[in-house]
Design a protein around this motif. Structure first.
Motif, short mmCIF file in Angstrom:
data_model
loop_
_atom_site.label_atom_id
_atom_site.label_comp_id
_atom_site.label_asym_id
_atom_site.label_seq_id
_atom_site.Cartn_x
_atom_site.Cartn_y
_atom_site.Cartn_z
N THR A 175 -32.20 -5.52 6.54
CA THR A 175 -32.65 -5.60 8.07
C THR A 175 -32.24 -6.10 9.73
OG1 THR A 175 -34.93 -6.32 8.97
CG2 THR A 175 -33.32 -8.42 7.49
N GLY A 186 -36.64 -2.50 15.80
CA GLY A 186 -38.61 -2.44 16.41
C GLY A 186 -38.55 -2.25 18.45
N ASN A 201 -46.54 -8.73 2.98
CA ASN A 201 -45.38 -8.77 3.83
C ASN A 201 -44.48 -9.89 3.60
OD1 ASN A 201 -46.26 -7.47 5.89
ND2 ASN A 201 -47.15 -8.89 7.18
N ASN A 241 -40.27 -3.91 12.21
CA ASN A 241 -38.55 -3.95 12.13
C ASN A 241 -38.62 -1.97 10.52
OD1 ASN A 241 -37.85 -4.69 14.30
ND2 ASN A 241 -36.05 -5.17 13.77
N ASP A 242 -38.22 -1.26 10.61
CA ASP A 242 -38.28 -0.60 9.48
C ASP A 242 -36.78 -1.31 8.49
OD1 ASP A 242 -39.95 0.75 9.76
OD2 ASP A 242 -39.32 3.10 10.63
N GLU A 243 -37.27 -1.79 7.59
CA GLU A 243 -35.98 -1.58 6.91
C GLU A 243 -34.71 -0.93 5.88
OE1 GLU A 243 -37.28 -5.26 8.51
OE2 GLU A 243 -38.52 -4.34 6.77
N ASP A 256 -41.49 -1.45 6.55
CA ASP A 256 -41.33 -2.19 7.66
C ASP A 256 -41.98 -3.19 5.78
OD1 ASP A 256 -41.22 -5.06 9.08
OD2 ASP A 256 -43.47 -3.97 9.95
#
Length: 254
Positions: free
Chosen positions: A164, A64, A226, A142-144, A136
């Motif tokens: 994550t 991130g 989300n 953050n990209d998972e 994300d």
């Protein structure tokens, strides 16, 4: 006329006699060459043929910070220093037995040394069956990532793990059971990663087809919001089912 015929007959027998004459040491040579050639063919047939096997590489902003990081799959010898072939013979049983004896090391490595690599478990394994940047998923910036380990066993059951990077370490965000046939087959002889010193992109047309199928595969996860995901998982009631799950749970009800 008779003299001429007699001359031809005598000449014919002389030629045959000279052509058939061999030295004592030459008698075994043709047979020895044949035996040597046969032995060479047998040895080549029995010698395990190496297959480098596909390696995954993905990029994303996993911590991130607004910068892209890269995760690279490695499959090395027991020291973890030298990249080695994943497979040998086409027979899966032989591959599993050989893997146990070689004690190879399978791992992911990030080009940002401050970020630890997510674990590839369980061991022993043939690396990964799948690896993807899922974007994300939970809205934290953050990209998972998701991955499936290529277990060295005879089961078609597996787990699809979403991780994550949080508080300086990788954590499991969600996981769910799958059938391995839900994923595309991987190229066994593809050399498409030039960072391993292999200049050829693909060995044969089968690998070309498998690479295209892998590149077009969208995975088994779709973000709803989300807090929720749509997944295609191994259902208890039917082979595979598509459902919407909540991220507050770690896996769907089995």
């Amino acid at each position: 006329m008779c003299a001429r015929l007699l001359y031809i007959i005598v000449a014919f027998f002389c030629i045959c006699s000279c052509g058939g004459a061999r030295h004592k040491g030459d008698k075994l040579k043709p047979n020895a060459d044949a035996a040597s050639e046969e032995k060479s063919v047998d040895t080549l047939a029995q010698k395990p043929q190496p297959a480098f096997g596909y390696r995954f590489v993905i990029s994303g902003d996993f911590d991130g910070d607004g910068k892209q990081e890269k995760l690279v799959e490695h499959f090395c010898d027991s020291t973890g220093a030298k990249e080695v072939d994943k497979f040998f013979k086409g027979d899966y049983d032989d591959d599993v037995k050989m893997l146990h004896s070689r004690k190879c090391h399978s791992f992911l490595k990030c080009d940002n040394n401050l970020i630890d690599a997510p674990p590839i478990e369980p061991l022993p394994n043939f690396g990964l069956l799948f690896l993807k940047n899922e974007g994300d998923l939970n809205g934290d910036g953050n990209d998972e990532i998701s991955f499936v380990t290529n277990k060295a066993d005879w089961s078609n059951l597996n787990d699809y793990t979403i991780m994550t990077y949080k508080h300086g370490k990788w954590e499991t965000l969600y996981w769910f059971p799958i059938w391995e046939w839900q994923l595309p087959d991987l190229p066994r002889k593809a050399y498409n990663l030039k960072l391993y010193g292999n200049q050829e992109d693909v060995i044969d047309t089968t690998d070309q087809r498998l690479l295209k199928e892998l590149e077009s595969f969208s995975g088994l996860v779709k973000k709803i919001n989300n807090k929720k995901l749509q997944i295609i998982y191994r259902s208890r009631d039917i082979s595979a089912d598509t459902i919407i799950v909540s991220l507050k749970n770690h896996h769907p009800k089995l």
